[in-house]
Scaffold this active site. Sequence first.
Site, short mmCIF file in Angstrom:
data_model
loop_
_atom_site.label_atom_id
_atom_site.label_comp_id
_atom_site.label_asym_id
_atom_site.label_seq_id
_atom_site.Cartn_x
_atom_site.Cartn_y
_atom_site.Cartn_z
N ASP A 21 0.61 -1.09 0.18
CA ASP A 21 0.11 0.06 -0.26
C ASP A 21 0.69 1.26 0.48
OD1 ASP A 21 -2.11 1.39 -0.43
OD2 ASP A 21 -2.66 1.33 1.94
N ASN A 23 1.42 3.59 -2.96
CA ASN A 23 1.54 4.08 -4.11
C ASN A 23 1.10 5.54 -4.28
OD1 ASN A 23 2.78 1.07 -4.36
ND2 ASN A 23 1.61 0.79 -6.04
N ARG A 25 -0.05 8.07 -2.89
CA ARG A 25 1.09 8.49 -1.72
C ARG A 25 2.27 8.53 -2.27
NH1 ARG A 25 -1.12 6.13 3.26
NH2 ARG A 25 -1.80 4.57 1.59
N HIS A 38 2.46 3.92 -9.00
CA HIS A 38 1.96 2.24 -9.59
C HIS A 38 2.81 1.41 -10.52
CE1 HIS A 38 -1.88 2.37 -7.42
NE2 HIS A 38 -2.81 2.93 -7.86
N SER A 66 -7.52 -5.48 -4.99
CA SER A 66 -8.45 -5.84 -4.12
C SER A 66 -10.07 -6.03 -4.46
CB SER A 66 -8.68 -5.34 -2.88
OG SER A 66 -9.49 -4.19 -2.80
N THR A 67 -11.30 -6.78 -4.08
CA THR A 67 -12.54 -7.08 -4.65
C THR A 67 -13.05 -5.30 -4.62
OG1 THR A 67 -13.49 -7.60 -2.98
CG2 THR A 67 -13.09 -9.64 -4.17
N GLU A 68 -12.20 -4.87 -3.61
CA GLU A 68 -13.34 -3.46 -3.20
C GLU A 68 -12.25 -2.22 -5.02
OE1 GLU A 68 -12.48 -5.41 -0.77
OE2 GLU A 68 -14.36 -5.45 -0.57
N ARG A 72 -12.53 2.31 -7.65
CA ARG A 72 -11.16 3.29 -8.50
C ARG A 72 -11.70 4.14 -9.50
NH1 ARG A 72 -5.66 2.55 -5.79
NH2 ARG A 72 -6.56 1.99 -3.46
N LEU A 132 10.26 -20.76 -4.38
CA LEU A 132 9.40 -19.90 -3.52
C LEU A 132 7.93 -20.23 -4.74
CD1 LEU A 132 8.80 -17.02 -1.87
CD2 LEU A 132 9.89 -16.22 -4.17
N SER A 193 -7.78 -4.41 5.68
CA SER A 193 -8.90 -4.65 3.98
C SER A 193 -9.21 -6.02 3.64
CB SER A 193 -7.56 -3.66 3.36
OG SER A 193 -8.00 -2.65 4.13
C1 IPE Z 1 -5.48 -2.59 0.13
O1 IPE Z 1 -4.97 -0.81 -0.34
C2 IPE Z 1 -5.39 -3.40 -0.91
C3 IPE Z 1 -3.80 -3.75 -1.78
C4 IPE Z 1 -3.13 -3.08 -1.54
C5 IPE Z 1 -4.39 -4.29 -3.91
P1 IPE Z 1 -6.24 0.32 -0.51
O2 IPE Z 1 -5.60 0.87 -0.28
O3 IPE Z 1 -6.75 -0.62 -0.94
O4 IPE Z 1 -6.90 0.01 1.84
P2 IPE Z 1 -7.92 0.73 2.11
O5 IPE Z 1 -8.94 1.43 1.09
O6 IPE Z 1 -6.96 1.90 2.32
O7 IPE Z 1 -8.55 -0.27 3.08
C1 IPE Z 2 -1.79 0.22 -3.37
O1 IPE Z 2 -1.50 1.78 -3.60
C2 IPE Z 2 -2.39 -0.15 -4.30
C3 IPE Z 2 -3.19 -0.12 -4.95
C4 IPE Z 2 -4.21 -0.38 -4.06
C5 IPE Z 2 -3.64 -1.47 -6.10
P1 IPE Z 2 -2.51 2.97 -3.35
O2 IPE Z 2 -2.87 3.46 -5.11
O3 IPE Z 2 -3.67 2.54 -2.39
O4 IPE Z 2 -1.83 3.63 -2.45
P2 IPE Z 2 -2.28 4.79 -1.45
O5 IPE Z 2 -3.28 4.22 -0.57
O6 IPE Z 2 -3.09 5.63 -2.81
O7 IPE Z 2 -1.35 5.88 -1.35
MG MG Z 3 -3.98 2.10 -0.13
#
Ligand code: IPE
Ligand code: IPE
Ligand code: MG
Length: 248
Positions: A21, A23, A25, A38, A66-68, A72, A132, A193
């Site tokens: 998590d 990317n 920011r 990303h 994630s499924t959520e 985006r 691995l 998450s």
């Molecule tokens: C969790 O990160 C999913 C992945 C890293 C793929 P999110 O950025 O989607 O999680 P929330 O929304 O902050 O909980």
């Molecule tokens: C994680 O980085 C990558 C995915 C969830 C696909 P984010 O895109 O969630 O980065 P932040 O949380 O907005 O910084």
């Molecule tokens: Mg995130």
Amino acid sequence: MSKNQPEELKSVPQHIAIIMDGNGRWARARLLPRMAGHRAGAENLRRIIKACVEFGIRYLTIYAFSTENWSRPKDEVAGLMNIFADLLEKEVPELHAEGVQIRHLGKIEDLNPALQKKLLNAIDFTKENDRLVLCIAINYGGRDEIVQAVKEIISEGIPADAITPQVIADHLFTAGIPDPDLIIRTSGEVRTSNYLVWQSAYSEWLFTGTLWPDFDKENLRKAILEYNTRTRKFGGRTSEEKKEAYNG
Ligand code: IPE
Ligand code: IPE
Ligand code: MG
């Protein structure tokens, strides 16, 4: 123990899972578009897989989408899918050469056909490797996984009395894979998450403020050292405690 493994990493966790998590920011801090974050995250993943091979980790599970994450903006989702396809295209031969076996966690049928094909090819191409096991969670959600396991169990006609935790585990995407010993979440968020909801019951968690593109081999080494200071009890007593016990 892998031959390049540093002496101090005597007892590495067998299975590390990562929530990659931060990317977005990372990019924002550099005034770059999110996609640059990303891409940097994907670059970093290549390095961390290599470090895991070097450290003698046997299973690495990464949360890629994630499924959520479908909620985006369309452009970001499409960009992420392109990055996954690109990574599979470019990295599989080298991963194969290093003895990495690729597995997928999640519902593959919702991914675009080209990505499905690349993923299935990579899984098939690397299936004999055992240095691995890399489980890539794309379109993965822990609750979703449990729901589909329950559906399968019912459709197989397994009677209620025969359902045990093992039966459920055998119907998850992770069937046959040991539960994660250590789960790392980068970027400072302290939540799960929807990751490995069932499998993380007794995992050790490590939350770090480092953003995913900056989480390097040295951070991984420190995370393993931190893991080695933890005492896992699984609800019971450690052998030390048993020795000290005077009243049973
Ligand atoms: C969790 O990160 C999913 C992945 C890293 C793929 P999110 O950025 O989607 O999680 P929330 O929304 O902050 O909980
Ligand atoms: C994680 O980085 C990558 C995915 C969830 C696909 P984010 O895109 O969630 O980065 P932040 O949380 O907005 O910084
Ligand atoms: Mg995130």
